[in-house]
Scaffold this motif. Structure first.
Motif, mmCIF file in Angstrom:
data_model
loop_
_atom_site.group_PDB
_atom_site.id
_atom_site.type_symbol
_atom_site.label_atom_id
_atom_site.label_comp_id
_atom_site.label_asym_id
_atom_site.label_seq_id
_atom_site.Cartn_x
_atom_site.Cartn_y
_atom_site.Cartn_z
ATOM 1 N N UNK A 1 38.141 52.708 -44.933
ATOM 2 C CA UNK A 1 38.110 51.243 -44.858
ATOM 3 C C UNK A 1 37.089 50.630 -45.807
ATOM 4 N N UNK A 2 36.039 51.368 -46.127
ATOM 5 C CA UNK A 2 34.962 50.791 -46.943
ATOM 6 C C UNK A 2 34.848 51.385 -48.345
ATOM 7 N N UNK A 3 35.710 52.318 -48.690
ATOM 8 C CA UNK A 3 35.542 53.010 -49.968
ATOM 9 C C UNK A 3 35.709 52.110 -51.190
ATOM 10 N N UNK A 4 36.362 50.971 -51.039
ATOM 11 C CA UNK A 4 36.552 50.070 -52.173
ATOM 12 C C UNK A 4 35.487 48.981 -52.277
ATOM 13 N N UNK A 5 34.478 49.024 -51.418
ATOM 14 C CA UNK A 5 33.379 48.065 -51.538
ATOM 15 C C UNK A 5 32.739 48.264 -52.900
ATOM 16 N N UNK A 6 32.483 47.163 -53.605
ATOM 17 C CA UNK A 6 31.932 47.255 -54.964
ATOM 18 C C UNK A 6 30.628 48.049 -55.015
ATOM 19 N N UNK A 7 29.768 47.857 -54.016
ATOM 20 C CA UNK A 7 28.477 48.533 -54.004
ATOM 21 C C UNK A 7 28.624 50.045 -53.846
ATOM 22 N N UNK A 8 29.751 50.498 -53.310
ATOM 23 C CA UNK A 8 29.988 51.926 -53.122
ATOM 24 C C UNK A 8 30.769 52.515 -54.304
ATOM 25 N N UNK A 9 31.810 51.838 -54.708
ATOM 26 C CA UNK A 9 32.625 52.381 -55.801
ATOM 27 C C UNK A 9 31.858 52.386 -57.121
ATOM 28 N N UNK A 10 30.972 51.440 -57.315
ATOM 29 C CA UNK A 10 30.222 51.387 -58.579
ATOM 30 C C UNK A 10 28.985 52.277 -58.590
ATOM 31 N N UNK A 11 28.680 52.924 -57.463
ATOM 32 C CA UNK A 11 27.532 53.817 -57.409
ATOM 33 C C UNK A 11 27.932 55.260 -57.095
ATOM 34 N N UNK A 12 29.195 55.596 -57.362
ATOM 35 C CA UNK A 12 29.697 56.936 -57.035
ATOM 36 C C UNK A 12 28.809 58.018 -57.632
ATOM 37 N N UNK A 13 28.685 59.117 -56.907
ATOM 38 C CA UNK A 13 27.888 60.241 -57.396
ATOM 39 C C UNK A 13 28.459 60.752 -58.696
ATOM 40 N N UNK A 14 27.543 61.124 -59.601
ATOM 41 C CA UNK A 14 27.998 61.630 -60.914
ATOM 42 C C UNK A 14 27.265 62.896 -61.287
#
Length: 194
Positions: free
Chosen positions: A181-194
C-alpha cells in the motif's frame, strides 16, 4: 543543513525519507562511505556513522531518531509524522529495533561469514517476534506515521539484505498489504536501497 548518508544504510534512509515526507528540500545531501573513514564524515561524526545532520551554525546531530525528531519538530508544516501518543512511540521502538537487528545481522554476515551462530539465530528469532507484533498492529489499522515509516524501511531492508531465509512477508499478510500500500510513496520510492 547538510545530511550525511549512504545508499545502503536503513538509518540514513529513515532520515532522508523523513526529510522528503516533510518537504525539506533545502537540506543538502552529502553521500559518504562510513566504512572508509572519510575525513569529511569524521569531521562531523568521529564515530564514522550515518546519518549525521549538520546545521548552518555547525551543530551536528549523529543519532537517527534525534535527527528525525529534530526534522519533524522544526518542519514548517504539520505532518502525519508528528506524534506524541504513546502507542506510536511504542510501535516506533519495535520497528527501529527490527531495523537495528537486521543491520547487525547483515554486518555480522559480511564480516564473519554465513555460518549460523547463536547470536545470529537470536537476531532472527527476535526479528520474527517483531514481525508478529507488527503484523497485529497493522492488521488493526494501516494509518501512516513515523513508526510506520520506520517499519516500512525495516521491512524493505530485511528483504534487500535477505536477512530471513524464507520470503519475509509470505507469513504476514497484513504486513504484506501494508508494504504494498505504501511502496509508491515518493519518500520511499526515491530513497530505494542501492
Amino acid at each position: 543543513m547538510k545530511l550525511y548518508l549512504n545508499g545502503t544504510s536503513p538509518f540514513a534512509r529513515l532520515a532522508r525519507a523523513t526529510a522528503l515526507e516533510l518537504d525539506l528540500s533545502t537540506i543538502e545531501m552529502e553521500w559518504v562511505d562510513p566504512w572508509s573513514d572519510q575525513a569529511e564524515l569524521l569531521i562531523v561524526n568521529p564515530l564514522s556513522r550515518v546519518p549525521a545532520l549538520a546545521d548552518d551554525s555547525g551543530d551536528v546531530l549523529t543519532e537517527t531518531l534525534l535527527i528525525v525528531r529534530h526534522l519533524i519538530e522544526n518542519a514548517k508544516r504539520d505532518s502525519e509524522l508528528r506524534t506524541k501518543d504513546m502507542r506510536t512511540i511504542t510501535e516506533l521502538g519495535v520497528a527501529y529495533g527490527m531495523m537495528e537487528l537486521a543491520f547487525a545481522f547483515t554486518i555480522h554476515k559480511k564480516h564473519c561469514g554465513e555460518s549460523g551462530t547463536t547470536l545470529q539465530n537470536r537476531r532472527k528469532s527476535s526479528l520474527r517476534r517483531g514481525l508478529e507484533v507488527m503484523e497485529a498492529v497493522v492488521a488493526e489499522d494501516m494509518r501512516w506515521s513515523l513508526s510506520r515509516l520506520c517499519l516500512w524501511i525495516a521491512l524493505d531492508y530485511i528483504r534487500f539484505r535477505e536477512v530471513l531465509d524464507e520470503a519475509t512477508l509470505d507469513n504476514y499478510p497484513s504486513l504484506d498489504k501494508f508494504f504494498t500500500a505504501h511502496q509508491d510513496r515518493a519518500a520511499l520510492s526515491s530513497t530505494a536501497f542501492s
